[in-house]
Scaffold this active site. Sequence first.
Site, PDB file in Angstrom:
ATOM      1  N   ASP A 100      42.850  44.913  43.189  1.00 25.28           N
ATOM      2  CA  ASP A 100      42.842  45.249  41.763  1.00 25.28           C
ATOM      3  C   ASP A 100      41.576  46.016  41.356  1.00 25.28           C
ATOM      4  OD1 ASP A 100      40.928  43.283  41.977  1.00 25.28           O
ATOM      5  OD2 ASP A 100      41.867  41.882  40.575  1.00 25.28           O
ATOM      6  N   GLU A 114      36.193  40.841  38.257  1.00 20.03           N
ATOM      7  CA  GLU A 114      37.615  41.093  38.059  1.00 20.03           C
ATOM      8  C   GLU A 114      37.839  42.109  36.927  1.00 20.03           C
ATOM      9  OE1 GLU A 114      39.550  40.219  40.225  1.00 20.03           O
ATOM     10  OE2 GLU A 114      39.795  38.068  40.507  1.00 20.03           O
ATOM     11  N   HIS A 150      38.434  45.067  42.068  1.00 19.88           N
ATOM     12  CA  HIS A 150      37.219  44.279  41.811  1.00 19.88           C
ATOM     13  C   HIS A 150      36.178  44.535  42.898  1.00 19.88           C
ATOM     14  CE1 HIS A 150      39.109  40.733  44.138  1.00 19.88           C
ATOM     15  NE2 HIS A 150      37.983  40.955  44.782  1.00 19.88           N
TER      16      HIS A 150
HETATM   17  C1  GLP Z   1      36.870  39.012  47.876  1.00 20.01           C
HETATM   18  C2  GLP Z   1      35.380  39.286  47.862  1.00 20.01           C
HETATM   19  C3  GLP Z   1      35.097  40.761  47.727  1.00 20.01           C
HETATM   20  C4  GLP Z   1      35.920  41.513  48.744  1.00 20.01           C
HETATM   21  C5  GLP Z   1      37.389  41.298  48.489  1.00 20.01           C
HETATM   22  C6  GLP Z   1      38.294  42.053  49.424  1.00 20.01           C
HETATM   23  O1  GLP Z   1      37.411  39.032  46.611  1.00 20.01           O
HETATM   24  N1  GLP Z   1      34.710  38.593  46.826  1.00 20.01           N
HETATM   25  O2  GLP Z   1      33.720  40.992  47.908  1.00 20.01           O
HETATM   26  O3  GLP Z   1      35.624  42.878  48.685  1.00 20.01           O
HETATM   27  O4  GLP Z   1      37.623  39.906  48.664  1.00 20.01           O
HETATM   28  O5  GLP Z   1      38.562  41.285  50.549  1.00 20.01           O
HETATM   29  P1  GLP Z   1      39.155  41.832  51.901  1.00 20.01           P
HETATM   30  O6  GLP Z   1      38.070  42.611  52.531  1.00 20.01           O
HETATM   31  O7  GLP Z   1      39.505  40.608  52.682  1.00 20.01           O
HETATM   32  O8  GLP Z   1      40.329  42.662  51.542  1.00 20.01           O
END
Ligand code: GLP
Length: 263
Positions: A138, A145, A140
């Site tokens: 999304d 968020e 973030h």
């Molecule tokens: C979590 C973390 C973020 C990260 C995101 C994406 O929300 N707080 O810092 O970028 O996950 O995760 P992934 O890399 O597993 O897609």
Amino acid sequence: MEVIIKNDATTLSAYAARLIRELIRRKPDATLGLATGGTPLLLYRELIRLHREEGLDFSFVSTFNLDEYLGLAPDHPASYHQYMRENFFNHVNVPPANIHIPSGQIQGDEIPEYCRRYEEEIQRAGGIDLQILGIGSDGHIGFNEPSSALTSRTRIKTLSPRTRQDNAPFFAGPGEVPHHVITMGVGTIMEAHHIVLLAFGEKKARAVAETVEGPISALCPSTILQMHPNATLLIDEPAAGKLQRSEYYRWVFDHKPGWQRVL
Ligand code: GLP
């Protein structure tokens, strides 16, 4: 914003690792901002290799992690404390006193003061030289968020249902994902001297397109990176799938002057 598109996550992670290696060579006491999630795993693996095989020395480096789930003890298998130990800190020589990860065990009215102190510690370390970021589906960054203030500082946030669903695989079940987190703010992240965002896989394509080509909006917090003077986005082909100008970004990278190249 520099957008670098390559075939695979391994090449891009090695590139990010070299950016960190060059920074540490230039500034042995560099301060790194670190991220969790699936995305930076290959980067950590490569940094561990550089430490073991090339003697990359982290003994003067300080680190600040972006975020942590509230309510999780540091030894909870899904906590970011545990993630960082397993995937990075147990294998390199960052001194424990130089490692900063927001606590998941702060409660109630202690939280604002704790967050203020986290910000102070970043300042005391001289600010973040290089911040690694992943990106949520999304848009973030950290756990900021959609609708997060684009000037926000370290604070408590409530996770969106979508992020709780995305992160459920790291927990025993979807109901186990905490609702609340502590995260560096968007404003905190934006103060890093260099931001390196990694995005891999088709699931990130919409967020990547908005980040690079969409209007700046709190509804997609990563779009604020358009305002950062030194942001590098390392994107694999599937994550680049919705970019309208991907050919142009490739062209720019291929024509970089030699003196600008890290590789
Ligand atoms: C979590 C973390 C973020 C990260 C995101 C994406 O929300 N707080 O810092 O970028 O996950 O995760 P992934 O890399 O597993 O897609």
